[in-house]
Design a protein around this motif. Structure first.
Motif, PDB file in Angstrom:
ATOM      1  N   VAL A 147       0.787  -1.083   0.041  1.00 41.56           N
ATOM      2  CA  VAL A 147      -0.065   0.036  -0.008  1.00 41.56           C
ATOM      3  C   VAL A 147       0.955   1.289  -0.011  1.00 41.56           C
ATOM      4  O   VAL A 147       0.452   1.998  -0.579  1.00 41.56           O
ATOM      5  CB  VAL A 147      -1.058   0.056   1.278  1.00 41.56           C
ATOM      6  N   HIS A 148       2.110   1.166   0.906  1.00 38.53           N
ATOM      7  CA  HIS A 148       2.848   2.445   0.770  1.00 38.53           C
ATOM      8  C   HIS A 148       3.509   2.586  -0.506  1.00 38.53           C
ATOM      9  O   HIS A 148       3.687   3.750  -1.078  1.00 38.53           O
ATOM     10  CB  HIS A 148       3.751   2.254   1.889  1.00 38.53           C
ATOM     11  N   LEU A 149       4.019   1.570  -1.057  1.00 38.29           N
ATOM     12  CA  LEU A 149       4.587   1.849  -2.671  1.00 38.29           C
ATOM     13  C   LEU A 149       3.606   2.079  -3.563  1.00 38.29           C
ATOM     14  O   LEU A 149       3.802   3.145  -4.173  1.00 38.29           O
ATOM     15  CB  LEU A 149       5.133   0.180  -2.880  1.00 38.29           C
ATOM     16  N   TRP A 150       2.277   1.752  -3.514  1.00 41.20           N
ATOM     17  CA  TRP A 150       1.283   2.185  -4.157  1.00 41.20           C
ATOM     18  C   TRP A 150       0.868   3.548  -3.914  1.00 41.20           C
ATOM     19  O   TRP A 150       0.642   4.418  -5.101  1.00 41.20           O
ATOM     20  CB  TRP A 150      -0.174   1.052  -4.186  1.00 41.20           C
ATOM     21  N   LEU A 151       0.730   3.866  -3.101  1.00 43.64           N
ATOM     22  CA  LEU A 151       0.229   5.557  -2.533  1.00 43.64           C
ATOM     23  C   LEU A 151       1.313   6.401  -2.902  1.00 43.64           C
ATOM     24  O   LEU A 151       1.168   7.490  -3.370  1.00 43.64           O
ATOM     25  CB  LEU A 151      -0.334   5.506  -1.284  1.00 43.64           C
ATOM     26  N   ILE A 152       2.594   5.964  -2.475  1.00 49.56           N
ATOM     27  CA  ILE A 152       3.573   6.848  -2.198  1.00 49.56           C
ATOM     28  C   ILE A 152       4.831   6.755  -3.277  1.00 49.56           C
ATOM     29  O   ILE A 152       5.501   7.874  -3.460  1.00 49.56           O
ATOM     30  CB  ILE A 152       4.464   6.954  -0.709  1.00 49.56           C
ATOM     31  N   GLY A 153       4.886   5.870  -3.756  1.00 49.25           N
ATOM     32  CA  GLY A 153       6.023   5.411  -4.731  1.00 49.25           C
ATOM     33  C   GLY A 153       7.342   5.094  -3.953  1.00 49.25           C
ATOM     34  O   GLY A 153       8.163   4.830  -4.853  1.00 49.25           O
ATOM     35  N   VAL A 154       7.292   4.389  -2.818  1.00 46.34           N
ATOM     36  CA  VAL A 154       8.372   4.288  -2.046  1.00 46.34           C
ATOM     37  C   VAL A 154       8.203   3.218  -1.286  1.00 46.34           C
ATOM     38  O   VAL A 154       7.159   2.910  -0.584  1.00 46.34           O
ATOM     39  CB  VAL A 154       8.945   5.238  -1.151  1.00 46.34           C
ATOM     40  N   ASP A 155       8.922   2.006  -1.515  1.00 46.96           N
ATOM     41  CA  ASP A 155       8.892   0.746  -0.459  1.00 46.96           C
ATOM     42  C   ASP A 155       9.610   0.895   0.734  1.00 46.96           C
ATOM     43  O   ASP A 155      10.890   1.148   0.706  1.00 46.96           O
ATOM     44  CB  ASP A 155       9.556  -0.427  -1.419  1.00 46.96           C
ATOM     45  N   PRO A 156       8.681   0.985   2.074  1.00 50.84           N
ATOM     46  CA  PRO A 156       9.514   1.312   2.915  1.00 50.84           C
ATOM     47  C   PRO A 156      10.294   0.084   3.499  1.00 50.84           C
ATOM     48  O   PRO A 156      11.238   0.406   4.318  1.00 50.84           O
ATOM     49  CB  PRO A 156       8.333   1.141   4.200  1.00 50.84           C
TER      50      PRO A 156
END
Length: 196
Positions: free
Chosen positions: A182-191
């Motif tokens: 979800v973070h990658l999809w929303l923000i474009g960054v893999d935490p």
């Protein structure tokens, strides 16, 4: 950067009225009526959010490093995000002990979220965005707690079952952001991937 600053001023400014400027809010409600005020509030918040997201996205294209976070800060940030998600969910689950004890878990969630991101990110845009939210949450939480003490509002009823529900739902949301993409999809960054 100017777009980011304007967006933050609008978004955080309108979200500060209840705690930091209740008399301004009351006058606006009186002048515009309940629905008129809600409409203006929603419009300003939406414009502020849009400008903040767009401004931060543009600023990230040309990063201006301020500091380099040590490797351990990314791990600390991941743990703080779990706490932020649990607090955020607790603000919506009625009758849980986190809500009863903390009174304003949403504001604390923003504080923990901002701190976690400040620890793991060292560019100027990161400091402006997350530092702005951290400062806002500190001021609003303090004002809200003072208001609670003045009103002597009793703590709501709470049960352990509702508390565990909030913790489990918050943990599920955290997992969705962390490993569910979800973070990658929303923000474009893999935490989970440390920036190279």
């Amino acid at each position: 950067m100017l777009q980011l600053l304007i967006g933050l001023a609008l978004f955080l400014g309108i979200h500060s009225l209840q705690s930091l400027a209740p008399e301004v809010r009351a006058r606006a409600q009186q002048r515009l009526g309940a629905w008129g005020y809600k409409g203006v509030y929603a419009a300003i918040a939406a414009i502020g959010l849009y400008l903040t997201v767009q401004g931060y996205g543009l600023a990230r294209l040309t990063p201006e490093p301020v500091w380099t976070p040590p490797p351990g800060m990314q791990h600390a940030s991941l743990l703080l995000m779990w706490l932020a998600m649990v607090l955020w969910v607790a603000s919506y689950v009625p009758g849980n002990q986190l809500l009863a004890k903390l009174r304003h878990p949403m504001t604390l969630s923003v504080k923990v979220w901002a701190l976690g991101h400040l620890l793991a990110n060292g560019n100027l845009a990161d400091l402006v965005l997350f530092g702005g939210f951290l400062l806002w949450s500190v001021l609003v939480f303090r004002a809200a707690r003072q208001r609670d003490r003045r009103r002597m509002t009793p703590a709501p009823e709470a049960t352990a079952g509702r508390t565990w529900l909030a913790v489990c739902l918050g943990t599920g949301l955290w997992a969705a952001f962390l490993v569910g993409g979800v973070h990658l999809w929303l923000i474009g960054v893999d935490p989970l991937v440390r920036p190279g």
